[in-house]
Design a protein around this motif. Sequence first.
Motif, PDB file in Angstrom:
ATOM      1  N   THR A   1      -2.864  14.416  -1.866  1.00 49.72           N
ATOM      2  CA  THR A   1      -2.605  13.314  -2.794  1.00 49.72           C
ATOM      3  C   THR A   1      -2.695  11.974  -2.071  1.00 49.72           C
ATOM      4  N   PHE A   2      -2.276  11.943  -0.790  1.00 47.95           N
ATOM      5  CA  PHE A   2      -2.359  10.683  -0.055  1.00 47.95           C
ATOM      6  C   PHE A   2      -3.798  10.194   0.007  1.00 47.95           C
ATOM      7  N   VAL A   3      -4.703  11.106   0.360  1.00 51.79           N
ATOM      8  CA  VAL A   3      -6.108  10.704   0.469  1.00 51.79           C
ATOM      9  C   VAL A   3      -6.620  10.200  -0.883  1.00 51.79           C
ATOM     10  N   VAL A   4      -6.315  10.946  -1.950  1.00 49.29           N
ATOM     11  CA  VAL A   4      -6.809  10.575  -3.277  1.00 49.29           C
ATOM     12  C   VAL A   4      -6.218   9.243  -3.736  1.00 49.29           C
ATOM     13  N   LEU A   5      -4.895   9.103  -3.578  1.00 47.40           N
ATOM     14  CA  LEU A   5      -4.248   7.883  -4.052  1.00 47.40           C
ATOM     15  C   LEU A   5      -4.661   6.682  -3.218  1.00 47.40           C
ATOM     16  N   ALA A   6      -4.829   6.888  -1.900  1.00 47.90           N
ATOM     17  CA  ALA A   6      -5.215   5.765  -1.052  1.00 47.90           C
ATOM     18  C   ALA A   6      -6.596   5.264  -1.438  1.00 47.90           C
ATOM     19  N   SER A   7      -7.527   6.193  -1.708  1.00 52.40           N
ATOM     20  CA  SER A   7      -8.863   5.706  -2.077  1.00 52.40           C
ATOM     21  C   SER A   7      -8.828   5.051  -3.459  1.00 52.40           C
ATOM     22  N   ALA A   8      -7.984   5.588  -4.375  1.00 49.77           N
ATOM     23  CA  ALA A   8      -7.842   4.945  -5.685  1.00 49.77           C
ATOM     24  C   ALA A   8      -7.395   3.507  -5.515  1.00 49.77           C
ATOM     25  N   GLN A   9      -6.408   3.330  -4.622  1.00 51.66           N
ATOM     26  CA  GLN A   9      -5.870   1.986  -4.437  1.00 51.66           C
ATOM     27  C   GLN A   9      -6.869   1.035  -3.849  1.00 51.66           C
TER      28      GLN A   9
ATOM     29  N   ILE B   1     -11.048  31.607 -15.738  1.00 50.54           N
ATOM     30  CA  ILE B   1     -10.132  30.472 -15.807  1.00 50.54           C
ATOM     31  C   ILE B   1      -9.020  30.733 -16.820  1.00 50.54           C
ATOM     32  N   PHE B   2      -9.076  31.864 -17.523  1.00 52.48           N
ATOM     33  CA  PHE B   2      -7.974  32.216 -18.407  1.00 52.48           C
ATOM     34  C   PHE B   2      -6.902  33.027 -17.675  1.00 52.48           C
ATOM     35  N   ALA B   3      -7.204  33.429 -16.435  1.00 50.20           N
ATOM     36  CA  ALA B   3      -6.274  34.270 -15.699  1.00 50.20           C
ATOM     37  C   ALA B   3      -5.104  33.435 -15.191  1.00 50.20           C
ATOM     38  N   PRO B   4      -3.936  34.047 -15.031  1.00 50.19           N
ATOM     39  CA  PRO B   4      -2.824  33.315 -14.426  1.00 50.19           C
ATOM     40  C   PRO B   4      -3.104  33.035 -12.962  1.00 50.19           C
ATOM     41  N   GLY B   5      -2.542  31.950 -12.466  1.00 52.87           N
ATOM     42  CA  GLY B   5      -2.716  31.598 -11.060  1.00 52.87           C
ATOM     43  C   GLY B   5      -1.461  30.902 -10.596  1.00 52.87           C
ATOM     44  N   THR B   6      -1.595  30.068  -9.598  1.00 56.85           N
ATOM     45  CA  THR B   6      -0.451  29.257  -9.198  1.00 56.85           C
ATOM     46  C   THR B   6      -0.973  27.985  -8.557  1.00 56.85           C
ATOM     47  N   THR B   7      -0.116  26.995  -8.425  1.00 52.64           N
ATOM     48  CA  THR B   7      -0.497  25.784  -7.701  1.00 52.64           C
ATOM     49  C   THR B   7       0.539  25.558  -6.609  1.00 52.64           C
TER      50      THR B   7
ATOM     51  N   PHE C   1       0.830  -1.196   0.000  1.00 52.67           N
ATOM     52  CA  PHE C   1       0.000   0.000   0.000  1.00 52.67           C
ATOM     53  C   PHE C   1       0.876   1.262   0.000  1.00 52.67           C
ATOM     54  N   VAL C   2       1.812   1.310   0.930  1.00 53.42           N
ATOM     55  CA  VAL C   2       2.697   2.474   1.043  1.00 53.42           C
ATOM     56  C   VAL C   2       3.538   2.632  -0.224  1.00 53.42           C
ATOM     57  N   ASN C   3       4.003   1.511  -0.758  1.00 53.55           N
ATOM     58  CA  ASN C   3       4.832   1.568  -1.955  1.00 53.55           C
ATOM     59  C   ASN C   3       4.054   2.155  -3.135  1.00 53.55           C
ATOM     60  N   ASP C   4       2.795   1.758  -3.260  1.00 55.01           N
ATOM     61  CA  ASP C   4       2.002   2.284  -4.368  1.00 55.01           C
ATOM     62  C   ASP C   4       1.711   3.766  -4.196  1.00 55.01           C
ATOM     63  N   ILE C   5       1.602   4.200  -2.937  1.00 58.86           N
ATOM     64  CA  ILE C   5       1.442   5.646  -2.699  1.00 58.86           C
ATOM     65  C   ILE C   5       2.719   6.375  -3.127  1.00 58.86           C
ATOM     66  N   LEU C   6       3.876   5.830  -2.707  1.00 58.33           N
ATOM     67  CA  LEU C   6       5.144   6.472  -3.064  1.00 58.33           C
ATOM     68  C   LEU C   6       5.325   6.512  -4.577  1.00 58.33           C
ATOM     69  N   LEU C   7       4.809   5.480  -5.248  1.00 57.92           N
ATOM     70  CA  LEU C   7       4.944   5.379  -6.705  1.00 57.92           C
ATOM     71  C   LEU C   7       4.298   6.574  -7.406  1.00 57.92           C
ATOM     72  N   SER C   8       3.166   7.045  -6.892  1.00 53.62           N
ATOM     73  CA  SER C   8       2.481   8.160  -7.553  1.00 53.62           C
ATOM     74  C   SER C   8       2.548   9.446  -6.763  1.00 53.62           C
ATOM     75  N   ALA C   9       3.257   9.453  -5.640  1.00 54.95           N
ATOM     76  CA  ALA C   9       3.308  10.673  -4.832  1.00 54.95           C
ATOM     77  C   ALA C   9       4.032  11.764  -5.616  1.00 54.95           C
ATOM     78  N   PRO C  10       3.680  13.035  -5.359  1.00 54.76           N
ATOM     79  CA  PRO C  10       4.309  14.124  -6.107  1.00 54.76           C
ATOM     80  C   PRO C  10       5.823  14.119  -5.879  1.00 54.76           C
ATOM     81  N   SER C  11       6.591  14.211  -6.980  1.00 58.43           N
ATOM     82  CA  SER C  11       8.034  14.104  -6.826  1.00 58.43           C
ATOM     83  C   SER C  11       8.607  15.330  -6.135  1.00 58.43           C
TER      84      SER C  11
ATOM     85  N   GLY D   1      -0.275  16.543  -8.091  1.00 60.19           N
ATOM     86  CA  GLY D   1       1.112  16.718  -7.698  1.00 60.19           C
ATOM     87  C   GLY D   1       2.025  17.136  -8.833  1.00 60.19           C
ATOM     88  N   GLU D   2       1.476  17.207 -10.041  1.00 59.37           N
ATOM     89  CA  GLU D   2       2.312  17.506 -11.202  1.00 59.37           C
ATOM     90  C   GLU D   2       2.971  18.872 -11.057  1.00 59.37           C
TER      91      GLU D   2
END
Lengths: 280, 330
Positions: free
Chosen positions: B308-316, B270-276, A108-118, B251-252
């Motif tokens: 990103t953790f929350v999003v990726l964890a639920s994806a997984q 949405i054409f205005a400059p912004g930041t992330t 689980f943790v590895n897959d998170i690290l795989l896509s975590a923002p670099s 995260g890009e």
Amino acid sequence: MNLSLYRRRRLWNGFFLVLSILAAGFGLIWLGFILGALFYNGFAAISMKLFVELTPPPGEDGGLANAILGSVMMSTIAVAAGTPLGLFAGTYLAEYGRYTRLAFFVRFVNDILLSAPSIVTGLFIYEVIVVKMGHFSAWAGAASLTVIVIPVVVRTTENMLLLVPNGLREAAAALGAPQSSIIRAVTWRAARAGIVTGVLLAIARISGETAPLLFTALNNQFWSTDPNAPMASLPAVIFQFAMSPYADWHRLAWAGALLITATVLTLSIVARILQPKRSQ
Amino acid sequence: MADIALAEPMSSDAERAVAVRRGGSRDTRFRLFTLAAALIVLGIFAGVMASLLIGAWPAMAHFGWAFLYTEAWNPVTEKFGALASVYGTLVTSLLAMLVAVPVGIGIAIFLTEICPRPLRRPIGIAIELLAGIPSIIYGIWGLFIFAPWFQEHIQTALVDALAGVPYLQDYFGGPPYGIGIFTAALILSIMVLPFISAVTRDVFETVPHVLKEAAYGLGCTTWEVMWRVVLPFARSGVVGGAMLALGRALGETMAVTFVIGNAHHIQKSIFAPGTTISATIANEFTEAVGDLYLSALIEMGLILFFITFVVLASAQLMLRALERRAGSAT
């Protein structure tokens, strides 16, 4: 028979199928647009100078030699450090821990690290290495790339080891081989092509990686082989040059971009050829 | 590497016992080695969290929760708030998903149902190449090629056409810079497209053939089979793939940094400059002077990591459940 209903359904069907063809066209057009622009602008800027001269100050002629050297050095260190670690961790997941709770957690943790923002990886290495050492260095850059290599190798190693038929392991065990010998002499060997694929994919992944290098290895406009000093890398130089207002620098940035893309695409094509077919 | 203890010829029982013991201790050592490597993976993750928390602590202590909902970003007076960056991150990613999800599903339908068989592999590989192109390449392409083209041919026309239309002129108005939130979102959508189409295609292939054949047998059109049978069956996989893509988009860094315009304001258009978040960190980290400034940037990294953790964890979790189902079905 309700003909108008029938006709309407056929129309909807045609409409959505055309939309999905357009969707595929949408993806392919961008790919063509990007690669076309890259080759057009990149080839115009490629010459022998690129590989032998240093990054120039604005307005002067030069190449990307120090950046190429930096990228190669840091990627080599990262792969050399990350591959064995990833290989062993992937082996644990596939061979020893397969169904344990720990393995589930590591996966689980590895897959998170795989896509975590670099970029977060960069912050981590900055805190752990750059702050402690007191200065930016190629070691720190390589370390941040290592953190990106490891999850890629872990994932492919585990997947490839799981493809090895259990019959092979059982046959070796029946001969009396201890488990460590089975793994090294039988399963690793059977999965070798797949594991090499994973390493190639990891190299492809880090060779374009920019964000974590910005505040670990920083940049360096001189020829440097000292891993204790800041070091240039192709992506960092591209970033600096492309954001500048100078036309010469833009040209070099395009050339660097073409070099990176050619490397990455070659690596992924080789990886694809090596990759064993998914078993049914 | 391939030294098998068995390969040595053994003469006596005593020698054999020694070999077995040696194999046994070597076994334990090897096992512990792999276990240690697996624990290092956990250690890295824990290290990332711990270092971000420690680095962000001064800013968290200084600004408290207000950091999350203030827009001010002033390095001179050391007033920092993450709102504009968080807003930019969420808006660019959501806009990107708005484009990428339907297009990604469309590509998957095309590849599984419409495309002539000999073309399937090459087109599939070409789409996957989009994921292989490094993000800095998208950035430089976006900055030098796409943004000027978009500014000249589409944006100006659109802004002119919508001027005077209530509401729309606010969301699509402003000076046409070429770079901005919309450009960043569009580039993000191209980047994450292959993640969605690859996962979707894979789950489409897990749909049992009998289900599709039964629907065709009832006289359904291809579209009806896809919409009423295949998509509902594959829903959790498609959502999982979309979440994976969302995690990537959030995260890009480099692609966005080049084309977002770096403005710490929230604007309606949405054409205005912004930041992330990631663009702010990439642009300002090495130039940040003062501990509080650095710490504020690290806290932004922490926020990004958390989202990103929350999003990726639920994806997984979604994709895992699907894998289990596919595993038990066959």
